[in-house]
Design a protein around this motif. Structure first.
Motif, PDB file in Angstrom:
ATOM      1  N   TRP A   1       4.575  -6.936   0.714  1.00 20.45           N
ATOM      2  CA  TRP A   1       5.296  -7.051   1.810  1.00 20.45           C
ATOM      3  C   TRP A   1       6.666  -7.018   1.847  1.00 20.45           C
ATOM      4  O   TRP A   1       7.428  -6.369   2.673  1.00 20.45           O
ATOM      5  CB  TRP A   1       4.536  -8.322   2.577  1.00 20.45           C
ATOM      6  CG  TRP A   1       5.222  -8.568   4.058  1.00 20.45           C
ATOM      7  CD1 TRP A   1       6.309  -9.117   4.292  1.00 20.45           C
ATOM      8  CD2 TRP A   1       4.967  -7.847   5.147  1.00 20.45           C
ATOM      9  NE1 TRP A   1       6.515  -8.957   5.665  1.00 20.45           N
ATOM     10  CE2 TRP A   1       5.805  -8.206   6.106  1.00 20.45           C
ATOM     11  CE3 TRP A   1       4.001  -6.748   5.454  1.00 20.45           C
ATOM     12  CZ2 TRP A   1       5.580  -7.519   7.559  1.00 20.45           C
ATOM     13  CZ3 TRP A   1       3.804  -6.215   6.715  1.00 20.45           C
ATOM     14  CH2 TRP A   1       4.743  -6.804   7.793  1.00 20.45           C
TER      15      TRP A   1
ATOM     16  N   ASN B   1       8.856  -3.716   1.065  1.00 23.99           N
ATOM     17  CA  ASN B   1       9.279  -2.735   2.202  1.00 23.99           C
ATOM     18  C   ASN B   1       9.325  -1.327   1.967  1.00 23.99           C
ATOM     19  O   ASN B   1       9.807  -0.748   2.124  1.00 23.99           O
ATOM     20  CB  ASN B   1      10.518  -3.007   2.807  1.00 23.99           C
ATOM     21  CG  ASN B   1      10.708  -2.574   4.124  1.00 23.99           C
ATOM     22  OD1 ASN B   1       9.837  -1.860   4.840  1.00 23.99           O
ATOM     23  ND2 ASN B   1      11.860  -3.068   4.967  1.00 23.99           N
TER      24      ASN B   1
ATOM     25  N   LEU C   1       2.930  -1.820   0.195  1.00 25.90           N
ATOM     26  CA  LEU C   1       2.031  -2.459   1.140  1.00 25.90           C
ATOM     27  C   LEU C   1       0.702  -2.122   1.067  1.00 25.90           C
ATOM     28  O   LEU C   1      -0.365  -3.175   0.909  1.00 25.90           O
ATOM     29  CB  LEU C   1       2.717  -2.231   2.568  1.00 25.90           C
ATOM     30  CG  LEU C   1       1.943  -2.788   3.633  1.00 25.90           C
ATOM     31  CD1 LEU C   1       2.323  -4.528   3.725  1.00 25.90           C
ATOM     32  CD2 LEU C   1       2.540  -2.310   5.106  1.00 25.90           C
TER      33      LEU C   1
ATOM     34  N   GLU D   1      10.256   2.305   8.892  1.00 24.34           N
ATOM     35  CA  GLU D   1       9.994   0.948   7.871  1.00 24.34           C
ATOM     36  C   GLU D   1       8.677   1.052   7.238  1.00 24.34           C
ATOM     37  O   GLU D   1       7.615   1.581   8.033  1.00 24.34           O
ATOM     38  CB  GLU D   1      10.192  -0.416   8.812  1.00 24.34           C
ATOM     39  CG  GLU D   1      11.753  -0.529   9.140  1.00 24.34           C
ATOM     40  CD  GLU D   1      12.366  -1.375   8.184  1.00 24.34           C
ATOM     41  OE1 GLU D   1      11.997  -2.375   8.079  1.00 24.34           O
ATOM     42  OE2 GLU D   1      13.374  -1.003   7.688  1.00 24.34           O
TER      43      GLU D   1
ATOM     44  N   HIS E   1       6.977  -1.921   7.015  1.00 22.51           N
ATOM     45  CA  HIS E   1       6.374  -2.864   7.811  1.00 22.51           C
ATOM     46  C   HIS E   1       5.625  -2.404   9.048  1.00 22.51           C
ATOM     47  O   HIS E   1       6.082  -2.790  10.143  1.00 22.51           O
ATOM     48  CB  HIS E   1       7.224  -4.236   8.219  1.00 22.51           C
ATOM     49  CG  HIS E   1       7.769  -4.861   6.891  1.00 22.51           C
ATOM     50  ND1 HIS E   1       8.829  -5.778   6.826  1.00 22.51           N
ATOM     51  CD2 HIS E   1       7.410  -4.765   5.567  1.00 22.51           C
ATOM     52  CE1 HIS E   1       9.048  -6.237   5.730  1.00 22.51           C
ATOM     53  NE2 HIS E   1       8.256  -5.549   4.824  1.00 22.51           N
TER      54      HIS E   1
END
Lengths: 323, 131
Positions: free
Chosen positions: A131, A134, A139, B64, B66
């Protein structure tokens, strides 16, 4: 004995174990490269030292002196904490492993349970790393890794229930002592097979190394890591391989107990069995291709889960009827 | 108060065996911290924008990282929680199996049967599929 004296003795043992483990882990990478090379009819590392024997030292020095890049958009605090969160549990587990009848750091009455609990903490570090980086590859790799480790932890936990029913204790030394006549692998072959497959998946080894499938995910959750932080992930991974191998040796192959009349100290027996176990890990890496992710999940949930349940039922039934 | 203290000293032996684990944890954190700090002192530090951008096969990163991810991971998390709690229940049972006898065996088989009902429900609902 005063508590201060005990603490000092514990500290000395811890220093010895930590030092030896770090060194052995470094040479495990050498051993892996050498064995795989010879299986593939290559020579492997040959340049640094005699037959490349100093290669791990050179690698370590290189990692130590490498520039440590923290990506611009990363969550910097979590990014730094993550490798520590992976490394510390991988080391702490060594505090309850039985290296011989007399050499261990401590024995707790929930030994094997403690090992499962603490070694599963490493997942937090992996998710944090994925996480915080980035990066998309990180991820995805972290999520895959977490899902895989969580799934196979269940089967790992269930598969050791059988041997524990035979041993009647969670204490690592007592489990070893319970195998003075017959190793549990002969009573629990099914449990051992499931345990071994789950152990491969837990440590992200081939054929279950999907989190680091370099052809699709670059390096998985540690794509953005370099230098010493990368080395921490590496150390933790190999330290975990030694831990699961030790647990396998303890639960199924009689730990430090010798075979027959051959007079060798317990520690030597332990090292021999551990070495054989690790050799199989490396051998599998050189032999098998990688699983696909949906196959991995199907194998776990639809095949191994019924298998471990059947094993618990059979062990209970046989033990109740005949013992 | 006296009772609590008495219980503490009776259990002193078993508490004692956890102290080395605590020390080991501190040492492991120390090892990690010292290594990172020493590496910080000896390594070079020459950042540039290309180095500091997240890796994306050589092209400038898009968006991004995320982002939203597959619901399957949440589902798996919940399944894990359920089955791992069952595993916790199995451990003390396995250790005391000899003492529990027939009662323990039937009791646990009932428990596993209930667990399997949930397992096959998850199977039918395709919670175990991954595609």
């Amino acid at each position: 004995m005063g508590i201060a004296v005990e603490a000092v003795i514990a500290l000395v043992k811890i220093a010895v174990v930590l030092g030896v483990v770090s060194l052995v882990v470094a040479y495990l990478t050498y051993l892996e490269r050498k064995i795989i090379a010879h299986i593939q009819q290559r020579l492997g590392p040959m340049r640094v030292g005699w037959h490349g024997l100093l290669q791990p030292i050179a690698d370590g020095a290189k990692l130590f002196l490498k520039e440590d890049i923290i990506p611009d958009k990363a969550d910097k605090v979590v990014f730094v904490i993550a490798p520590i969160m992976v490394l510390v549990p991988a080391f702490v587990v060594y505090s309850v492993l039985p290296f011989s009848s007399t050499f261990y750091i401590t024995q707790v009455n929930i030994g094997i349970f403690f090992i499962l609990a603490v070694s599963s903490l490493g997942v937090f570090g992996i998710v944090m790393a994925g996480w915080a980086s980035n990066s998309k590859y990180s991820l995805l790799g972290a999520l895959r890794s977490a899902a895989q480790m969580l799934s196979y932890e269940i089967f790992l936990g269930f598969s050791i229930i059988g041997p524990l029913m035979l041993a009647g204790s969670l204490n690592m030394q007592k489990i070893v002592e319970a195998q003075s006549d017959v190793w549990f692998v002969f009573y629990q072959p099914l449990a051992f097979v499931v345990f071994f497959i789950a152990a491969l998946a837990e440590t992200n080894r081939v054929p279950f190394d999907l989190p680091e499938a370099e052809t699709e995910l670059v390096a998985g959750f540690h794509t953005e890591y370099s230098g010493m932080k990368f080395a921490f992930f590496f150390l933790a991974e190999y330290a975990s391989i030694m831990v699961v191998s030790t647990v396998a040796v303890t639960l199924f192959f009689g730990g430090w107990q010798g075979i027959g009349w051959i007079p060798l100290p317990g520690f030597v027996w332990y090292v021999l069995k551990l070495g054989a176990m690790i050799f199989v890990f490396i051998w599998i890496r050189a032999t098998l291709p990688r699983y696909r992710y949906d196959q991995l999940m199907r194998l776990g949930w639809k095949f191994m889960f019924p298998l471990v349940m059947a094993n618990i039922f059979l062990t209970g039934l046989v033990k109740f009827l005949f013992l | 108060m006296a009772e609590i203290l008495g219980a503490f000293f009776r259990d002193y032996q078993s508490i004692n065996s956890y102290v080395p684990i605590f020390i080991f944890t501190l040492v492991a954190f120390g090892f990690a911290g010292v290594t990172l700090v020493v590496a910080l002192l000896v390594r070079p530090h020459r950042p540039d924008p290309a180095k500091l951008s997240p890796y994306e096969c050589g092209i400038p990163p898009l968006m991004e990282a995320h982002e939203r991810f597959s619901i399957r991971f949440y589902l798996l998390g919940i399944l894990f929680l359920l089955f791992d709690v069952e595993a916790v229940f199995l451990f003390p049972w396995a250790v005391r199996y000899d003492y529990l006898g027939l009662f323990g065996f039937i009791e646990m088989m009932l428990f596993i049967a209930i667990l399997l009902v949930g397992y096959f429900y998850a199977w039918r609902k395709e919670a175990l599929e991954w595609a």
